[in-house]
Design a protein around this motif. Structure first.
Motif, short mmCIF file in Angstrom:
data_model
loop_
_atom_site.label_atom_id
_atom_site.label_comp_id
_atom_site.label_asym_id
_atom_site.label_seq_id
_atom_site.Cartn_x
_atom_site.Cartn_y
_atom_site.Cartn_z
N ALA A 1 -0.23 2.27 -2.67
CA ALA A 1 0.66 1.11 -2.55
C ALA A 1 1.74 1.36 -1.52
N ILE A 2 2.26 2.57 -1.46
CA ILE A 2 3.26 2.91 -0.45
C ILE A 2 2.64 2.87 0.94
N ASN A 3 1.42 3.36 1.05
CA ASN A 3 0.73 3.38 2.35
C ASN A 3 0.59 1.98 2.93
N LYS A 4 0.39 0.97 2.08
CA LYS A 4 0.21 -0.41 2.53
C LYS A 4 1.50 -0.99 3.11
N PRO B 1 1.80 -0.96 8.08
CA PRO B 1 0.55 -1.52 8.59
C PRO B 1 -0.19 -0.62 9.57
N ASP B 2 0.53 0.25 10.26
CA ASP B 2 -0.12 1.11 11.25
C ASP B 2 -0.84 2.31 10.63
N ASN B 3 -0.59 2.57 9.34
CA ASN B 3 -1.26 3.68 8.68
C ASN B 3 -2.75 3.38 8.46
N GLU B 4 -3.54 4.44 8.40
CA GLU B 4 -4.95 4.26 8.07
C GLU B 4 -5.07 3.80 6.62
N PRO B 5 -5.96 2.85 6.34
CA PRO B 5 -6.14 2.39 4.95
C PRO B 5 -6.55 3.53 4.04
N MET B 6 -6.13 3.45 2.79
CA MET B 6 -6.48 4.45 1.78
C MET B 6 -7.25 3.75 0.66
N PRO B 7 -8.08 4.49 -0.05
CA PRO B 7 -8.72 3.92 -1.24
C PRO B 7 -7.64 3.50 -2.25
N ASN C 1 4.31 -3.79 -13.17
CA ASN C 1 5.66 -3.33 -13.52
C ASN C 1 6.12 -2.14 -12.69
N VAL C 2 5.40 -1.84 -11.62
CA VAL C 2 5.83 -0.85 -10.63
C VAL C 2 5.77 -1.51 -9.27
N LYS C 3 6.83 -1.40 -8.51
CA LYS C 3 6.84 -2.00 -7.18
C LYS C 3 7.30 -0.97 -6.16
N ALA C 4 6.50 -0.81 -5.12
CA ALA C 4 6.89 0.02 -3.98
C ALA C 4 7.47 -0.91 -2.91
N PHE C 5 8.55 -0.50 -2.27
CA PHE C 5 9.20 -1.38 -1.30
C PHE C 5 9.90 -0.54 -0.23
N LEU C 6 10.31 -1.22 0.85
CA LEU C 6 11.11 -0.59 1.89
C LEU C 6 12.52 -1.16 1.83
N GLY D 1 14.21 0.65 5.78
CA GLY D 1 13.32 1.66 6.34
C GLY D 1 13.04 2.82 5.41
N LEU D 2 13.77 2.87 4.27
CA LEU D 2 13.56 3.94 3.30
C LEU D 2 12.60 3.47 2.21
N ILE D 3 11.82 4.40 1.68
CA ILE D 3 10.83 4.06 0.66
C ILE D 3 11.49 4.06 -0.72
N GLY D 4 11.26 3.00 -1.47
CA GLY D 4 11.81 2.90 -2.81
C GLY D 4 10.76 2.53 -3.83
N LEU D 5 11.07 2.83 -5.10
CA LEU D 5 10.21 2.46 -6.22
C LEU D 5 11.05 1.79 -7.29
#
Length: 373
Positions: free
Chosen positions: A42-45, A48-54, A61-66, A69-73
């Motif tokens: 979910a973080i990888n998505k 957009p420039d990252n290679e897709p992951m399985p 009830n879990v959200k990954a966000f920016l 520019g910093l990664i948050g959960l």
């Protein structure tokens, strides 16, 4: 998150309450996501420039966000009480590239903790049932932490944090067996713009700032203390705000000594005006000095005291007792039973003696006896 705590109960059971309010049988969801398999994709998505992951399990009830520019959960409605859930959470929060964390309506168990990431962590409407230890991840010196509308039933410890970080505690309830331990906080005395904000909270357990250095511009306001406070060897910065602090009756030596340590720390650190105010309005000697001894003795022989005489007997100010009554009325309880209304209300002296000695069984018995008089 809504909780219904009326004594009579609007619902048949907590399960029924949760079904109506939360749409499921249990208020909290057991946390069992794998960080590597479920959250990392979910973080990888987010990039957009990252290679897709399985992709792993769909996150609920879990959200990954920016955030800038910093990664948050953000975690919502989870129970992290058991060992496996706590371990799964640690795998997520300890990842070096996670910079900000939010917890909403979550529950934490017997022993837990958090190392604050560089952009901070916030707890909103959370419950802490056991010891919870706060640390700082890496060398971050700006890591803020916020507890808002939380319930703390055990130890909340900042004891190992020797530098200043922004701390905010707002609208929190610290229950009877709780302890806020800020011992040694900011002991390095580092110069900083950061401060402590502790506001609109109730402390039924211990409140400890021994050997701490309270940074300048910190705020302590609208706080009620029911148990021991301790400010031994506490240093205070400039421009601190001490506003509307309320202390319950000093029922033992520890609570009396704790209050003295507070006023002594104020005096030592240049807050003499504040120290004099609290000594005058709350201190035991001041409360006793305000009462007419002859009138008190006459009332004591009848076993009935008025409000001012009761405040003097309990070792608190008249203002503090009125504040307690107001809080009791709002909460639908009456910690110190009395008869009558307003200025005509009276307190039963044997019941007050039982209350000071913390004989709660006798207090209950005398309350029933008082109603018949």
């Amino acid at each position: 998150m809504a909780h219904f705590n009326l004594r009579q109960g609007l619902f048949q059971s907590p399960h029924e309450e949760s079904i109506y309010v939360n749409g499921r049988e249990n208020e909290y969801i057991r946390y069992d996501y794998s960080f590597e398999e479920d959250i990392v994709p979910a973080i990888n998505k987010l990039f957009p420039d990252n290679e897709p992951m399985p992709e792993g399990r769909p996150l609920q009830n879990v959200k990954a966000f920016l955030q800038g520019g910093l990664i948050g959960l953000c975690f919502k409605d989870f129970d992290f009480s058991d060992v496996n859930s706590a371990g799964a959470l640690f795998a997520a929060t300890s990842a070096p590239y996670i910079s900000v964390l939010y917890f909403v309506n979550c529950r934490f168990g017997t022993n837990g903790g958090i190392d604050i990431p560089e952009a901070g962590v916030g707890f909103y409407d959370c419950v802490f049932d056991g010891n919870f230890y706060v640390g700082v991840k890496g060398d971050s010196v700006e890591a803020p932490i916020e507890f808002n509308n939380c319930v703390i039933n055990g130890l909340l410890s900042f004891q190992d944090i020797k530098k200043t970080i922004p701390v905010e505690i707002e609208r929190c309830l610290f229950n009877e067996n709780s302890k806020l331990d800020m011992s040694g906080f900011n002991k390095s005395k580092a110069i900083t713009l950061y401060h402590l904000d502790i506001r609109n909270s109730l402390f039924k357990g211990e409140f400890v700032f021994d050997d701490a250095v309270i940074p300048s511009n910190s705020i302590f306001e609208y706080l009620t203390f029911y148990n021991t406070v301790s400010f031994k060897n506490t240093e205070m910065g400039s421009k601190l705000i001490w506003k509307n602090l309320s202390f319950s009756p000093f029922m033992n030596k520890a609570t009396k000594d704790g209050f003295k340590s507070f006023t002594a720390a104020l005096q030592k650190n240049g807050y003499s005006r504040e120290a004099e105010f609290y000594e005058k309005n709350i201190g035991i000697e001041a409360a006793e000095a305000k009462i007419n001894k002859e009138a008190f003795d006459i009332a004591a022989r009848s076993n009935w005291l008025n409000i001012k005489q009761t405040a003097a007997f309990l070792g608190i100010s008249y203002t503090t007792l009125l504040a307690m009554r107001k809080e009791d009325k709002a909460g639908g309880v009456r910690r110190i039973p009395y008869i009558g209304e307003g200025k005509n209300s009276r307190y039963y002296l044997p019941l007050l003696e039982a209350y000071k000695s913390q004989n709660w069984k006798l207090v209950s018995e005398l309350a029933k006896e008082m109603e018949g008089k």
